[in-house]
Scaffold this motif. Sequence first.
Motif, PDB file in Angstrom:
ATOM      1  N   ARG A 323     -15.157 -40.004  32.243  1.00  0.00           N
ATOM      2  CA  ARG A 323     -14.987 -41.422  32.566  1.00  0.00           C
ATOM      3  C   ARG A 323     -14.711 -42.199  31.291  1.00  0.00           C
ATOM      4  N   ASN A 324     -13.840 -43.190  31.415  1.00  0.00           N
ATOM      5  CA  ASN A 324     -13.552 -44.088  30.308  1.00  0.00           C
ATOM      6  C   ASN A 324     -13.161 -45.438  30.888  1.00  0.00           C
ATOM      7  N   ASP A 325     -13.885 -46.477  30.501  1.00  0.00           N
ATOM      8  CA  ASP A 325     -13.621 -47.826  31.012  1.00  0.00           C
ATOM      9  C   ASP A 325     -13.592 -47.851  32.538  1.00  0.00           C
ATOM     10  N   ASP A 326     -14.580 -47.202  33.141  1.00  0.00           N
ATOM     11  CA  ASP A 326     -14.745 -47.190  34.604  1.00  0.00           C
ATOM     12  C   ASP A 326     -13.596 -46.493  35.328  1.00  0.00           C
ATOM     13  N   LYS A 327     -12.859 -45.643  34.628  1.00  0.00           N
ATOM     14  CA  LYS A 327     -11.810 -44.861  35.252  1.00  0.00           C
ATOM     15  C   LYS A 327     -12.110 -43.383  35.053  1.00  0.00           C
ATOM     16  N   THR A 328     -11.760 -42.580  36.056  1.00  0.00           N
ATOM     17  CA  THR A 328     -11.999 -41.158  36.005  1.00  0.00           C
ATOM     18  C   THR A 328     -10.729 -40.425  35.605  1.00  0.00           C
ATOM     19  N   PHE A 329     -10.867 -39.503  34.674  1.00  0.00           N
ATOM     20  CA  PHE A 329      -9.757 -38.684  34.197  1.00  0.00           C
ATOM     21  C   PHE A 329     -10.103 -37.215  34.411  1.00  0.00           C
ATOM     22  N   VAL A 330      -9.072 -36.404  34.619  1.00  0.00           N
ATOM     23  CA  VAL A 330      -9.252 -34.959  34.691  1.00  0.00           C
ATOM     24  C   VAL A 330      -8.222 -34.312  33.786  1.00  0.00           C
ATOM     25  N   GLY A 331      -8.502 -33.093  33.373  1.00  0.00           N
ATOM     26  CA  GLY A 331      -7.551 -32.386  32.534  1.00  0.00           C
ATOM     27  C   GLY A 331      -8.211 -31.259  31.791  1.00  0.00           C
ATOM     28  N   HIS A 332      -7.626 -30.907  30.649  1.00  0.00           N
ATOM     29  CA  HIS A 332      -8.190 -29.827  29.834  1.00  0.00           C
ATOM     30  C   HIS A 332      -7.508 -29.852  28.480  1.00  0.00           C
ATOM     31  N   GLY A 333      -8.231 -29.419  27.471  1.00  0.00           N
ATOM     32  CA  GLY A 333      -7.670 -29.259  26.148  1.00  0.00           C
ATOM     33  C   GLY A 333      -7.463 -27.800  25.824  1.00  0.00           C
ATOM     34  N   GLY A 334      -6.699 -27.540  24.761  1.00  0.00           N
ATOM     35  CA  GLY A 334      -6.472 -26.175  24.321  1.00  0.00           C
ATOM     36  C   GLY A 334      -6.432 -26.094  22.813  1.00  0.00           C
ATOM     37  N   GLY A 335      -7.049 -25.056  22.277  1.00  0.00           N
ATOM     38  CA  GLY A 335      -7.029 -24.858  20.839  1.00  0.00           C
ATOM     39  C   GLY A 335      -7.074 -23.385  20.494  1.00  0.00           C
TER      40      GLY A 335
END
Length: 482
Positions: A323-335
């Motif tokens: 969550r950021n600023d009352d918004k929901t995000f989905v995803g993924h990082g890679g390294g």
Amino acid sequence: MLSRTAMVLALFFAIPLPGRSQELTDDPGVTSAINLLEIWLEAQHAYEDIPALSLAVVHDQDIVWSGAFGYADRQHGELASPKTIYSICSISKLFTSIGVMQLRDQGKLHLDDKVGDHLDWFDIEQAYPEGPSVTVQALLTHSSGLPRESDYPYWTGPEFAFPTREQVVERLSSQQTLYPAYKYFQYSNLGLTLAGEIVAAESGVPYGEYVWRNILDPLGLDDTSPEIPADHLDGRLATGYGARGRDGAREPLTLLQVRGIAPAAGFASTVEDLAGFASWQFRLLETGETEVLSANTLREMHRVHWVDRDWTTHWGLGFAVWRNDDKTFVGHGGGCPGYRSHLMLQTDEKFAAVVMTNAMGVNAGKYTRGAYAIMAPAISKAVDSSGESEGPDPALDMYAGTYSTYWGGELAVFPWEGGLAMVDLPTDDPTGGIIKLERVEGGVFRRVRGDKALGEEITFEAGTDGEVVRLRRHSNYFPKVK
């Protein structure tokens, strides 16, 4: 190796796009946002000495903008583009998770099944035999209590010697669970590797073949593969570079093959292919139909299934959720060694951003966050029927450019919201640092404070040819360099 100056000059590719995306880029507000995005990315690419950086911005079914900076391979002079192939490492886990959920929907497994029900060689020592069993769902939410890795030093350079599938299986019996299942979040490449093995076991075909046949080909992800395409080395495949040493240099790394850990970290892709992957998700959620996966199953994967006890980590089925600023995000990082990437989706706004780089020590997530902060408000306003965004005033173009501050950075001046604005570069927060300017007369402007009151004067001064050569602020001069 080419100089930083050579890397920055004329090495940016922006792709003109047809259809609805072209309509969006015709909007003055979106045009201004793209301009700021390019200014920011170009500066960050240079100051962080990232060999190559590719990024795409998606709205619904369209790539609104895609571009790249730098070299996919410095030694061979191969320029990066939105079609450059990178290792996407842990973003691979999303494809493995989709495979698991496809088989769940076919009735071939259940999320609460024990891993041993599907892998008869799952013989890791249970350090907490009275605790819950390790289940398929626990693998996808990283709550299995398994150790982070198979017991090989494959993240150790310079060899980065990843084990084969057979080696992973053989060594498992000598490993021990780290925690009781469902007690803590413990990110585990071993766990998602086992999830890939379940896909292979229950489908009856090798993992890579299953992914090609059931996910990548049906979605038209032609530049995505469950292994690094070594045949594209020195061409479309970006060479990986290490972190900057004390001398500031980045050294090229040996091409890696993730081998037995492929379901957790082995995939390669392009920003445009993952943009298509994001659009598929928006399309599925909008239509409610089944395309590779059912819409309800995708919603299930996007929902939070694990919250760590400190409330700082939230995970869906394969997807990170935040969550950021009352918004929901989905995803993924890679390294992985030599590469950093990040995929971010805000499904309510049908907005996605994906970034790929070929350098270690880069915070890829700040680029998707920055792209969202710059682009999402402009896109939302453009698709709103209330009217067109305010365009730039051509009379202000003469002041736009980059000014040296002599303090290890620069000041970018650019058209913004019908007027002029400036921001210090480099910065991790490109929109938070925007300073708006109000024109007084001629080349004299004043800073607009947060409370809308006017602050100090910023004066642009021209040379004898009428071209702006510097700006003055607080009695100090800053020469225009570009």
